[in-house]
Scaffold this active site. Sequence first.
Site, PDB file in Angstrom:
ATOM      1  N   ASP A  60      15.365  -4.914  17.061  1.00 18.47           N
ATOM      2  CA  ASP A  60      16.021  -5.494  15.893  1.00 18.47           C
ATOM      3  C   ASP A  60      17.424  -5.996  16.235  1.00 18.47           C
ATOM      4  O   ASP A  60      18.187  -5.298  16.910  1.00 18.47           O
ATOM      5  CB  ASP A  60      16.107  -4.403  14.804  1.00 18.47           C
ATOM      6  CG  ASP A  60      16.490  -4.941  13.440  1.00 18.47           C
ATOM      7  OD1 ASP A  60      15.688  -5.701  12.869  1.00 18.47           O
ATOM      8  OD2 ASP A  60      17.580  -4.591  12.945  1.00 18.47           O
ATOM      9  N   ASN A 108      -3.591   7.666   0.865  1.00 22.90           N
ATOM     10  CA  ASN A 108      -3.590   8.906   0.079  1.00 22.90           C
ATOM     11  C   ASN A 108      -3.230   8.693  -1.391  1.00 22.90           C
ATOM     12  O   ASN A 108      -2.852   9.634  -2.089  1.00 22.90           O
ATOM     13  CB  ASN A 108      -2.646   9.939   0.713  1.00 22.90           C
ATOM     14  CG  ASN A 108      -1.215   9.428   0.760  1.00 22.90           C
ATOM     15  OD1 ASN A 108      -0.977   8.242   0.529  1.00 22.90           O
ATOM     16  ND2 ASN A 108      -0.270  10.308   1.036  1.00 22.90           N
ATOM     17  N   ASP A 146       9.016  -1.213  16.431  1.00 23.65           N
ATOM     18  CA  ASP A 146      10.287  -1.797  16.050  1.00 23.65           C
ATOM     19  C   ASP A 146      11.346  -0.745  16.330  1.00 23.65           C
ATOM     20  O   ASP A 146      11.103   0.449  16.166  1.00 23.65           O
ATOM     21  CB  ASP A 146      10.253  -2.092  14.540  1.00 23.65           C
ATOM     22  CG  ASP A 146      11.040  -3.315  14.162  1.00 23.65           C
ATOM     23  OD1 ASP A 146      12.169  -3.461  14.652  1.00 23.65           O
ATOM     24  OD2 ASP A 146      10.523  -4.109  13.360  1.00 23.65           O
ATOM     25  N   ASP A 178      -2.596   1.858   1.975  1.00 28.90           N
ATOM     26  CA  ASP A 178      -2.324   3.224   1.517  1.00 28.90           C
ATOM     27  C   ASP A 178      -3.600   4.048   1.681  1.00 28.90           C
ATOM     28  O   ASP A 178      -4.688   3.586   1.333  1.00 28.90           O
ATOM     29  CB  ASP A 178      -1.894   3.165   0.040  1.00 28.90           C
ATOM     30  CG  ASP A 178      -1.666   4.553  -0.550  1.00 28.90           C
ATOM     31  OD1 ASP A 178      -1.438   5.505   0.228  1.00 28.90           O
ATOM     32  OD2 ASP A 178      -1.714   4.673  -1.788  1.00 28.90           O
ATOM     33  N   GLU A 186      14.829  -9.569  18.840  1.00 27.30           N
ATOM     34  CA  GLU A 186      15.119 -10.393  17.672  1.00 27.30           C
ATOM     35  C   GLU A 186      16.530 -10.935  17.842  1.00 27.30           C
ATOM     36  O   GLU A 186      17.509 -10.186  17.776  1.00 27.30           O
ATOM     37  CB  GLU A 186      15.027  -9.591  16.363  1.00 27.30           C
ATOM     38  CG  GLU A 186      15.101 -10.521  15.148  1.00 27.30           C
ATOM     39  CD  GLU A 186      15.618  -9.858  13.874  1.00 27.30           C
ATOM     40  OE1 GLU A 186      15.343 -10.378  12.788  1.00 27.30           O
ATOM     41  OE2 GLU A 186      16.311  -8.835  13.966  1.00 27.30           O
ATOM     42  N   HIS A 190       8.467 -10.156   7.856  1.00 30.17           N
ATOM     43  CA  HIS A 190       8.807  -9.392   6.656  1.00 30.17           C
ATOM     44  C   HIS A 190      10.123  -9.821   6.013  1.00 30.17           C
ATOM     45  O   HIS A 190      10.489  -9.290   4.964  1.00 30.17           O
ATOM     46  CB  HIS A 190       8.869  -7.903   7.012  1.00 30.17           C
ATOM     47  CG  HIS A 190       9.969  -7.605   7.989  1.00 30.17           C
ATOM     48  ND1 HIS A 190       9.975  -8.091   9.285  1.00 30.17           N
ATOM     49  CD2 HIS A 190      11.124  -6.924   7.854  1.00 30.17           C
ATOM     50  CE1 HIS A 190      11.077  -7.704   9.885  1.00 30.17           C
ATOM     51  NE2 HIS A 190      11.793  -6.983   9.055  1.00 30.17           N
ATOM     52  N   ASP A 191      10.837 -10.743   6.643  1.00 32.17           N
ATOM     53  CA  ASP A 191      12.109 -11.230   6.097  1.00 32.17           C
ATOM     54  C   ASP A 191      11.994 -12.639   5.525  1.00 32.17           C
ATOM     55  O   ASP A 191      12.975 -13.175   4.999  1.00 32.17           O
ATOM     56  CB  ASP A 191      13.180 -11.288   7.199  1.00 32.17           C
ATOM     57  CG  ASP A 191      13.513  -9.928   7.783  1.00 32.17           C
ATOM     58  OD1 ASP A 191      13.407  -8.923   7.054  1.00 32.17           O
ATOM     59  OD2 ASP A 191      13.880  -9.885   8.980  1.00 32.17           O
ATOM     60  N   ASP A 193      -0.741   7.227  -3.014  1.00 32.68           N
ATOM     61  CA  ASP A 193       0.602   7.344  -3.588  1.00 32.68           C
ATOM     62  C   ASP A 193       1.257   5.966  -3.773  1.00 32.68           C
ATOM     63  O   ASP A 193       2.428   5.873  -4.125  1.00 32.68           O
ATOM     64  CB  ASP A 193       1.493   8.275  -2.751  1.00 32.68           C
ATOM     65  CG  ASP A 193       1.723   7.745  -1.348  1.00 32.68           C
ATOM     66  OD1 ASP A 193       1.157   6.671  -1.007  1.00 32.68           O
ATOM     67  OD2 ASP A 193       2.464   8.390  -0.571  1.00 32.68           O
ATOM     68  N   ASP A 198       0.592   3.690   4.718  1.00 31.65           N
ATOM     69  CA  ASP A 198       0.847   4.787   5.644  1.00 31.65           C
ATOM     70  C   ASP A 198       0.051   4.618   6.935  1.00 31.65           C
ATOM     71  O   ASP A 198      -0.779   3.699   7.055  1.00 31.65           O
ATOM     72  CB  ASP A 198       0.536   6.137   4.972  1.00 31.65           C
ATOM     73  CG  ASP A 198      -0.812   6.112   4.277  1.00 31.65           C
ATOM     74  OD1 ASP A 198      -1.806   5.779   4.949  1.00 31.65           O
ATOM     75  OD2 ASP A 198      -0.869   6.400   3.057  1.00 31.65           O
TER      76      ASP A 198
END
Length: 541
Positions: free
Chosen positions: A197, A26, A101, A24, A239, A313-314, A28, A32
Amino acid sequence: MATREIKWWHRASVYQIYPLSFQDSNGDGIGDIPGIISRLDHLKNLGVDVIWLSPVFQSPMKDNGYDVSDYRDVHPWFGTKNDLKKLIEEVHRRGMKIISDIVLNHTSDQHPWFIDALKRVDSPYRDYYIFRKKINDIQSVFSGPAWTKVPHRDEYYFHFFAKEQPDLNWQNPNLRKELYAILNEWLAFGFDGFRLDVIDLIGKDIDKGLIGHGPFYHAFLKELKDNVLKDANLFTVGELSGSSAEQAAAVTGAPEGTFSMAFQFSHLWLDEQLGKGKWALKRLDLLDLKNTFEHLHSVYEKQGWNALFMGNHDQPRPVSRYGSKYHRYHSQTMLQLAFYGQLGTPFIYQGEEIGMVNYPFKSINEMKDVESLNYYQDQLGKQPVRSIMQSLLAKGRDHARTPMQWSSKSYAGFSTKKPWLPVHPQYRFINVETDAHSKHSIQQFLKQFLRLRKQHDVFINGKLKFRSFHPSIYAYIRENDKESIMIISSFSSRKISLKIEDIQDWEVLLSNHPTLTLQSLTPIPPYFGVMLKKRNKHAND
Ligand code: TEU
Ligand code: CA
């Protein structure tokens, strides 16, 4: 095999960034693009050649960006198109490449096409999706039926994933043309290729119940290649979650195949009960892993090219899945040897370079992923909460999505504010800075491994022969006419009293127990991993 023409991507290594959780900039609490730019030197230093960026496009974030509502714009959480342009430039300036992706099987239900298709029966976009009055009993990957009723209308739409992810109807030629145009725009924008994907779902014939590797698949792939992926230097990875090894090999190895390489999932199915899906847990039998990769190799030796991965990420964290958090350094490093020494291009998921481990979720309230939440709801009353949680703790996707751990500063240096998913409680010990200065540095090991892999073409064109030393040891030899390299990895948390015979002619190239000599290798320590090279193979040439 020896005839395989070596392409740059065979020697390359790829690093996957999950933008929500990488860095991150900024404050929040959400990762990003400027944050990614600030960390590029870390990747360069690791020896990464290609970055795979998970989706940064406009999205209601039902599935964290895998539900796209505008393929042509960047979600404001991540920054602007200008930030993205700058990211691509900064990657290129460092001599790396970057692929995007891209989700072509479905959109978000908030995509203007779908909104219009729902609004009026005469919408030209109706045929971009799959509407039926009569439906079958196909189940969604994210629990429940794959058909959802259209409000106020006597019909249903098809969604193989969440109900907010309606499937596109690839049989519509206008849709295909629009998708090709989008892809070409991103190539012109500067991306070096794509990660596509669930691309093996596009050829589905829903009325016949055919989804993965459907009857129209090969025709669409050919068209996709002719219209978009024709440049032989593009880096593309499909994928193929529903394809066999044979089916994956057949569409890879560009320029013959459509993609440079593909993710094939057979090793991910080994710790689930056959045919019962990912939540039906089963202990991994190492022999199954060996047989799976042995088969994969026999297929890929003839055709195509593989993408080697142990996490993404899965998936749960590899240390937690295949190793032990009590032996983080040794299990993560031995896994790198075991997996990445095989045939294919290594893919590293963020956090694997420091051996990040699963998050100790205490209840469903701490989880965010739509797949986990849906599964929990769907199973309530069907099985005890304890056993639902057991599955989620083993396989839930949130484990991979907690913020990247950069330092021992607050929020692990990921952000200055409480992040969207909690930081792992052990971040003070497990982070990039601490690892870099540790005697047992996982990133240093990975870096050395990736360098060695680049230097030895035997990893690309060598035959692979498994060796059976012991049920808990994964070992194989890669061999071409110039050299032989052997990898020995122990998947055991205990010492193994075993003397490996006939290794006098081998020398150590890389070991996670560098002080152990081959003579002192008995017993074999927990999660031992070593790469050996045969001495003077050609001394008499
Ligand atoms: O995943 C497709 C897929 O088949 C899975 O591995 C899946 O995510 C799931 O975990 C199965 O239980 C891709 C993306 O990688 C994933 O993040 C998306 O949610 C999915 O497609 C839908 O776009
Ligand atoms: Ca941010």
